[in-house]
Design a protein around this motif. Sequence first.
Motif, PDB file in Angstrom:
ATOM      1  N   SER A 183      -1.255   5.024   5.106  1.00  0.00           N
ATOM      2  CA  SER A 183      -0.024   4.838   4.339  1.00  0.00           C
ATOM      3  C   SER A 183       0.037   5.914   3.261  1.00  0.00           C
ATOM      4  CB  SER A 183       0.016   3.439   3.724  1.00  0.00           C
ATOM      5  OG  SER A 183       1.246   3.209   3.069  1.00  0.00           O
ATOM      6  N   GLY A 184       0.261   7.146   3.701  1.00  0.00           N
ATOM      7  CA  GLY A 184       0.265   8.281   2.784  1.00  0.00           C
ATOM      8  C   GLY A 184       1.626   8.911   2.600  1.00  0.00           C
TER       9      GLY A 184
ATOM     10  N   ASP B 144      -3.345  11.857   4.656  1.00  0.00           N
ATOM     11  CA  ASP B 144      -2.310  12.495   5.456  1.00  0.00           C
ATOM     12  C   ASP B 144      -0.975  11.863   5.093  1.00  0.00           C
ATOM     13  OD1 ASP B 144      -3.268  14.625   6.920  1.00  0.00           O
ATOM     14  OD2 ASP B 144      -4.084  13.369   8.513  1.00  0.00           O
ATOM     15  N   HIS B 145       0.042  12.700   4.950  1.00  0.00           N
ATOM     16  CA  HIS B 145       1.319  12.277   4.374  1.00  0.00           C
ATOM     17  C   HIS B 145       2.241  11.756   5.464  1.00  0.00           C
ATOM     18  CE1 HIS B 145      -0.025  15.621   1.473  1.00  0.00           C
ATOM     19  NE2 HIS B 145      -0.554  14.458   1.109  1.00  0.00           N
ATOM     20  N   SER B 146       1.943  10.555   5.906  1.00  0.00           N
ATOM     21  CA  SER B 146       2.672   9.927   7.004  1.00  0.00           C
ATOM     22  C   SER B 146       2.355   8.441   7.007  1.00  0.00           C
ATOM     23  CB  SER B 146       2.279  10.562   8.348  1.00  0.00           C
ATOM     24  OG  SER B 146       0.868  10.518   8.521  1.00  0.00           O
ATOM     25  N   LEU B 147       2.950   7.730   7.949  1.00  0.00           N
ATOM     26  CA  LEU B 147       2.694   6.311   8.149  1.00  0.00           C
ATOM     27  C   LEU B 147       2.171   6.134   9.567  1.00  0.00           C
ATOM     28  CD1 LEU B 147       6.032   5.006   6.595  1.00  0.00           C
ATOM     29  CD2 LEU B 147       3.794   5.045   5.466  1.00  0.00           C
TER      30      LEU B 147
ATOM     31  N   PHE C 231       0.843  -1.189   0.000  1.00  0.00           N
ATOM     32  CA  PHE C 231       0.000   0.000   0.000  1.00  0.00           C
ATOM     33  C   PHE C 231       0.877   1.236   0.000  1.00  0.00           C
ATOM     34  CE2 PHE C 231      -1.952  -3.258   2.736  1.00  0.00           C
ATOM     35  CZ  PHE C 231      -3.109  -3.514   2.016  1.00  0.00           C
ATOM     36  N   VAL C 232       0.648   2.109  -0.974  1.00  0.00           N
ATOM     37  CA  VAL C 232       1.309   3.406  -0.948  1.00  0.00           C
ATOM     38  C   VAL C 232       0.299   4.454  -1.391  1.00  0.00           C
ATOM     39  CG1 VAL C 232       2.206   3.225  -3.321  1.00  0.00           C
ATOM     40  CG2 VAL C 232       3.360   4.715  -1.656  1.00  0.00           C
ATOM     41  N   GLY C 233       0.236   5.533  -0.649  1.00  0.00           N
ATOM     42  CA  GLY C 233      -0.674   6.612  -0.989  1.00  0.00           C
ATOM     43  C   GLY C 233       0.057   7.910  -1.206  1.00  0.00           C
ATOM     44  N   ASP C 234      -0.569   8.796  -1.983  1.00  0.00           N
ATOM     45  CA  ASP C 234      -0.078  10.165  -2.139  1.00  0.00           C
ATOM     46  C   ASP C 234       1.318  10.199  -2.756  1.00  0.00           C
ATOM     47  OD1 ASP C 234      -2.192  11.812  -0.189  1.00  0.00           O
ATOM     48  OD2 ASP C 234      -1.817   9.747   0.429  1.00  0.00           O
ATOM     49  N   ALA C 235       1.521   9.334  -3.741  1.00  0.00           N
ATOM     50  CA  ALA C 235       2.828   9.261  -4.415  1.00  0.00           C
ATOM     51  C   ALA C 235       2.855  10.121  -5.672  1.00  0.00           C
ATOM     52  CB  ALA C 235       3.156   7.806  -4.758  1.00  0.00           C
TER      53      ALA C 235
END
Length: 349
Positions: free
Chosen positions: A271-272, A251-254, A1-5
């Motif tokens: 997972s952002g 939100d840009h964090s884990l 999972f990866v978000g906001d890439a």
Amino acid sequence: FVGDAGEEIAGESPLLERMRQEIEVWSEKLGRDSAVTVLFLGDNVYPQGVHDRTDPLFVQDSIILWSQINLLSGPKARTRGTIGFFLPGNHDWGNMAGPNGLRRLKNQEEQIQAARKAGIPVQLAPPAGLAGPSVRDIRENMRLLMIDTHYYLQERSLPARQRFVSGIEKAIRDAGDRHVLIAAHHPYTTAGPHGDIVAPVTRALGLVFLLEKSGTLVQDLNSPIYKDLLYELNGVFVRTRPPLAFVGGHDHSLQVHKRKTIMDPQYTLVSGGGSKSNPLAGADSMRYGTSRPGFMSLVFSKRGAVDLFVVAGTTKAAEGCPPPPTNGACLTKESISFSVVYSERLAEF
């Protein structure tokens, strides 16, 4: 999972390079077709999604999107049919609603469909203009539900929102003994900025009107429509059962959160950390959190155990590396800095 890439570019991003390596290793080691699934959790293209082909920004938008698509084009991934799902985020809608926003999302879908025709098994889920859920059963022990939360937050039609909620309820009821995983762009809970309360001084300055007009305010958990979404999801979980995990970005964090009530998902995963970084505040439910770039993995064993791995690095970009194409060795070295920083068994045998 990866978000906001949505800012990362292949050949310049240690995170994408590490993900490419992980996908290749898992695709080979598991040795089964479609055994690996990759989820891109929205905001796949910053800042305004994929522009029209006639727009000067189209080329850059496409480079960013294909940098993610091509993570599944390696030889091992292709051999084993590794699958990729792109979920819509608010930036993929161009931070808009209605026909203009949908057009941006359809532009992204068109690119993803072109990749699929070229032999890379990727798709936009749910399809552009649908809230979902898109349902996929992964082996015998997991049902994945993918939803477009931006669609819901911007949708003014009550019947459309009700159909969305009913679809989630039916998918969970029909899941049988499988673990249920819900994936979306917007998180179920967060200790990041989108979980903050709008300050009274902001209201005093009259900025709330501007935020509402631009669609920004609805992106926060404390907005009325976001609260309505969470209320409806709670109702579904009470009538059926809470999912094992609700996975989002935004939100840009884990972040790893354990539920606070029996109505909540057992775990909420944020997972952002794909290309940006946000600070985190304390939260009673948070078991782990970092603003470092990274991604997460869930591993499902044949016997039913589910293990979570959080992978984080030290730098967003290969800042000390020369520009492509002479940066290969340096980029590989930076990608090695990514390592497992947290793990937990979410479900036993």
